[in-house]
Enzyme design. Structure first.
Site, PDB file in Angstrom:
ATOM      1  CG  ASP A 413      -1.988   1.003   1.256  1.00 37.66           C
ATOM      2  OD1 ASP A 413      -2.333   1.529   0.173  1.00 37.66           O
ATOM      3  OD2 ASP A 413      -2.510   1.306   2.355  1.00 37.66           O
ATOM      4  CD  GLU A 416      -0.169   5.395  -4.005  1.00 36.83           C
ATOM      5  OE1 GLU A 416       0.187   5.671  -2.850  1.00 36.83           O
ATOM      6  OE2 GLU A 416      -0.810   4.386  -4.290  1.00 36.83           O
ATOM      7  CG  ASP A 489      -8.321   4.295  -0.394  1.00 35.11           C
ATOM      8  OD1 ASP A 489      -8.227   3.053  -0.298  1.00 35.11           O
ATOM      9  OD2 ASP A 489      -7.565   5.081   0.193  1.00 35.11           O
TER      10      ASP A 489
HETATM   11  O1  MIG Z   1      -4.102   5.987   4.413  1.00 37.40           O
HETATM   12  O2  MIG Z   1      -4.031   0.762   5.432  1.00 37.40           O
HETATM   13  O3  MIG Z   1      -5.926   2.097  -0.075  1.00 37.40           O
HETATM   14  O4  MIG Z   1      -6.997  -0.134   1.198  1.00 37.40           O
HETATM   15  O5  MIG Z   1      -7.190  -0.026   4.012  1.00 37.40           O
HETATM   16  C1  MIG Z   1      -4.882   4.842   4.211  1.00 37.40           C
HETATM   17  C2  MIG Z   1      -5.220   1.491   5.501  1.00 37.40           C
HETATM   18  C3  MIG Z   1      -3.999   3.641   4.038  1.00 37.40           C
HETATM   19  C4  MIG Z   1      -5.113   2.932   2.009  1.00 37.40           C
HETATM   20  C5  MIG Z   1      -5.532   1.725   1.229  1.00 37.40           C
HETATM   21  C6  MIG Z   1      -6.626   1.015   1.955  1.00 37.40           C
HETATM   22  C7  MIG Z   1      -6.150   0.609   3.324  1.00 37.40           C
HETATM   23  C8  MIG Z   1      -5.709   1.845   4.106  1.00 37.40           C
HETATM   24  N1  MIG Z   1      -4.648   2.548   3.353  1.00 37.40           N
END
Ligand code: MIG
Length: 804
Positions: A413, A416, A489
């Protein structure tokens, strides 16, 4: 080279308010020089290289002052080794490079570059000579290419842009962005895939602009007669990929950037996720809920709260005191555990990952040698430079404990990369870039891909010969070699269900077949109907996972009560029944570069109206799906491509090439099967591998023309397929008014453990008098009221004939 031409002054100003100083254009090419598969042209100062990659792929590069950058690409690790035949010729007007499939023309008057097919039909042509502009701050150039845009030209691809499927009239940007709760038309999003497909006059070609900098695309938006792409740095370098069919373009794009490795079979099952399931007991309750409700599930996810203060590679002692035991118990109950990992490493000298990274200088630095610091979930963080191969190897090894603990997959996650407040890293951060150096301007769009690459390669090493499962949010072209992808998201709304349907089709034609949306929507609250419709669509997403934000209500397939629970169960069961079909489509993707989801335009690109259809798609090439995307919808229109189709639910035969109206009560989503298909089916299981498979069901759909189908089988969890330990079966179905013939042939060295097939014949236009299998008459075991017939025979059959 010539200086800026007033006429084009308005075109392609770099975005973000940077004012162009002087644009320079190629002058006139004075001679051509051949070196192997490369041909160089020059206007006396700038140089252009034309590389014949294959007969269908030609790469063009520009060096403003004749010096090309070193050849290196994260997207194309190695150019395909192909035997190419080409000729270089010249007349008064142009230089011409011709392969058996394509001509590349370099016009003498103005250096316009164009491409045409064997019938001299021009498919792609410069509208302006390639041009550039010096970047006085960072060095290098802003680089531009502008081509003509035909009146009826359509555009597809570019990854997961949140807009209509056909990109005609759009201007879009590639810059990986954490786009929480993105809206329709919001751009850019999480991934950068600088590859598009054009279809004009029924001829498709692709442009792959392999440039990792912030890049821009304009498909007849600013000027309806022009298509442009440009970037804020790097080289003007693009691959022209010839069709003539969209499928040829996609396959050749895969030839350059690779395909997904085969996933472990369990990864094709249903996955349940939420931010977050904790403590440990909550995870157990959810897992038991699946078994109690008899809803199949293979994967359960742990979001950031499993960690100790969000420190990667640690466990919260409070919530997960004994992760090894928990994971083993889950595994005994048929669940694979997937854990999340983020790139931000907490600045904390008592934390071994930080300490080691700091000592070994693995974290990113600013241009004046300060560390790149930013706040993310753990607080103040530093970030590994995943563009450094040594850092990737280190990161990969950090997974040894998680693997030892029993983790089966890793969710990447925030790559980016996302940073609270500022959004991402500043431009001046330096990256090692596999020895080719670069600022964050150059590395930003590949950072996430290199993170998940490090994760995948590390897991592959730790798991010995087992296939790892990885999923990533950010990516760049070629990320499919390392990971599956989810669309980030999204929101629990009908608009997002529609958008997700488009995004997945778009990802599929952009090289990323193993993709899915957060079923139900990440933020917001779906009602039972929306959730169920999303489960139905998700049943036919190559990756199927429900996920939700932590501040929402419970979101399991049984959370909405009846009738939703039963319908959700019915569709998730269908997912499991069709796993051998999906697995075979995956193999076709992996080995041959076919996308798993195929938009309608890929089936009938000659019909212009199909360029604007974005609801229907096929799953593999045999099953047509049309999700229900509106609340309260009682029926909907579905366009069926030409040929004969079977309504999956009623077995009614319908001639395609037209729209049909299909009833859509809550428990039905329109599904059609192509006549002549052999659709393999497994028995419903609560998780893959729950039971030994005793027989495989083959659903055969009669047709009066010949149709091929495939079934791929192997162990489902190792890389033995790379040593030919697999079985690729081909079925050929063909019928007439008095007979139906099914033939089978095989390739590969794997032997499945089951003995026989259970045939179910649908749509037979006659009552069968006898069935002859490999020359021997066998009995029909069931003649059903719906005029289907069933019988059993050996999995090794060569030919079966059903006679009137
Ligand atoms: O700032 O890990 O897209 O799937 O549940 C949020 C918490 C960070 C973004 C991800 C989402 C995940 C969430 N993450």
């Amino acid at each position: 080279m010539i200086l800026e031409d007033e006429e084009f002054h308005h075109l392609n100003n770099p975005a973000d308010g940077i004012k162009p100083i002087v644009k320079k254009y190629l002058g006139t090419p004075n001679h051509a020089e051949q070196a192997g598969n490369k041909i160089f042209f020059t206007d006396g100062d700038a140089r252009v290289e034309v590389l014949i990659v294959t007969n269908e792929i030609i790469r063009v590069r520009l060096a403003p002052h004749s010096v090309f950058l070193e050849e290196f690409s994260y997207a194309v690790p190695e150019l395909p080794h192909a035997h190419v035949e080409f000729t270089l010729s010249e007349n008064e007007l142009e230089f011409r490079v011709s392969t058996p499939a394509v001509n590349c023309h370099i016009r003498k008057q103005d250096f316009f570059i164009s491409f045409s097919d064997k019938d001299d039909h021009v498919t792609s042509a410069d509208a302006v000579p390639m041009h550039w502009e010096e970047n006085t701050q960072f060095g290098g150039y802003y680089v531009y290419c502008t081509k003509t845009c035909e009146q009826q030209e359509s555009f597809f691809g570019l990854g997961d842009k949140a807009t209509e499927f056909n990109l005609r009239g759009k201007r879009l940007k590639n810059w990986n962005t954490d786009a929480y709760s993105f809206g329709f038309n919001q751009d850019p999003l999480y991934r950068s895939i600088p590859f598009y497909i054009s279809v004009s006059d029924n001829i498709a070609h692709g442009i792959f602009f392999d440039n990792t900098f912030k890049a821009h695309f304009d498909f007849g938006s600013e000027d309806a007669t022009k298509t442009s792409f440009w970037a804020d740095g790097g080289e003007l370098q693009y691959y022209y990929i010839h069709g003539p069919h969209m499928m040829d373009v996609v396959k050749n794009y895969h030839l350059l950037t690779g395909t997904h490795p085969m996933p472990p079979l369990w990864a094709l099952g249903y996955h349940q996720c939420r931010w977050s399931y904790y403590p440990e007991n909550k995870v157990r309750v959810i897992a038991n809920g699946f078994r109690k409700n008899q809803i199949p599930c293979d994967g359960i996810y742990l979001d950031i709260d499993y960690m100790d203060g969000y420190r990667c590679f640690t466990w919260s002692p409070k919530y997960f005191p004994n992760p090894k035991k928990m994971i083993a118990d889950l595994a005994a109950n048929g669940f694979k555990t997937v854990v999340i990992i983020d790139p931000g490493i907490r600045v904390d000298d008592n934390y071994s990952v930080f300490k080691e990274g700091k000592e070994k200088k693995y974290f990113c630095r600013r241009c004046d040698d300060y560390f790149m610091e930013g706040h993310v979930w753990p607080g103040r963080c530093q970030f590994p430079d995943f563009t450094n191969p040594e850092v990737r190897a280190w990161w990969g090894d950090l997974f040894d404990e998680l693997v030892e603990t029993g983790v089966a997959g890793v969710w990447n996650d925030m790559n980016e990369p996302a940073v609270f407040g500022s959004g991402t890293f500043p431009d001046d951060v330096r990256h090692q870039y596999d020895g080719y150096r670069g600022s964050h301007r150059k590395a930003h769009n590949v950072y996430g891909m290199q993170m998940v690459r490090a994760t995948y390669e590390g897991l592959r090493k730790q798991m010995k010969n087992k296939r790892p499962f990885t999923i990533t949010r950010a990516g760049y072209s070629g990320v499919q070699r390392y990971s599956s992808v989810w669309t980030g998201d999204n929101v629990a709304s009908w608009e997002h269900l529609k958008l997700g349907n488009i995004q997945l089709q778009r990802l599929s034609v952009s090289g990323i077949s193993f993709c899915g949306t957060d079923i139900g929507g990440f933020s917001g609250e779906p009602d039972g109907e929306l959730f169920t419709r999303w489960i139905q669509m998700g049943t036919f997403s190559p990756f199927m996972r429900a996920h939700s934000a932590g501040d929402t209500k419970e979101r399991e397939p049984w959370s909405f009560g009846e009738p939703y629970t039963s319908i959700n169960r019915k569709f998730i069961e269908l997912r499991y029944r069709l796993i051998p079909y999906l697995y075979s489509a995956f193999w076709e993707h992996h080995r041959y570069g076919f996308p798993i989801l195929r938009p309608l335009v890929m089936h009938e690109q000659e019909e212009i109206s199909n360029h604007f259809r974005q609801d229907e798609f096929t799953y593999g090439d045999k099953i047509l799906i049309c999700p229900v995307l509106e609340p309260g919808q009682k029926s909907r229109k579905v366009y069926l491509p030409k040929g004969t189709w079977y309504d999956f639910w009623t077995l009614e035969m319908v001639e395609g090439g037209k729209e049909v109206v299909v009833p859509t009560p809550l428990d039905i989503m329109p599904i059609f099967i192509k006549a002549g298909s052999v659709i393999p089916e497994y028995p419903v299981m609560q998780y893959t591998g729950e039971k030994e498979i005793e027989e495989v069901k083959l659903n055969i759909y009669y047709s009066d023309y010949e149709v091929n189908s495939f079934l791929f089988e192997d162990y489902g969890e190792t890389f033995a397929y790379e040593q030919d330990i697999y079985l690729e079966k081909k079925f050929v179905v063909n019928g007439d008014a008095a007979k139906l013939t099914i033939k089978q042939s095989m390739e590969g060295l794997y032997t499945p453990r089951y003995e026989g097939y259970h045939f179910k014949i649908n749509g037979l236009p006659f009552k069968p008098a006898k069935v002859v299998a490999d020359g021997k008459e066998i009995g029909i075991i069931s003649s059903n009221p719906d005029k289907t017939y069933e019988f059993k025979f050996s999995k090794n059959f060569k030919q079966i004939e059903i006679f009137k």
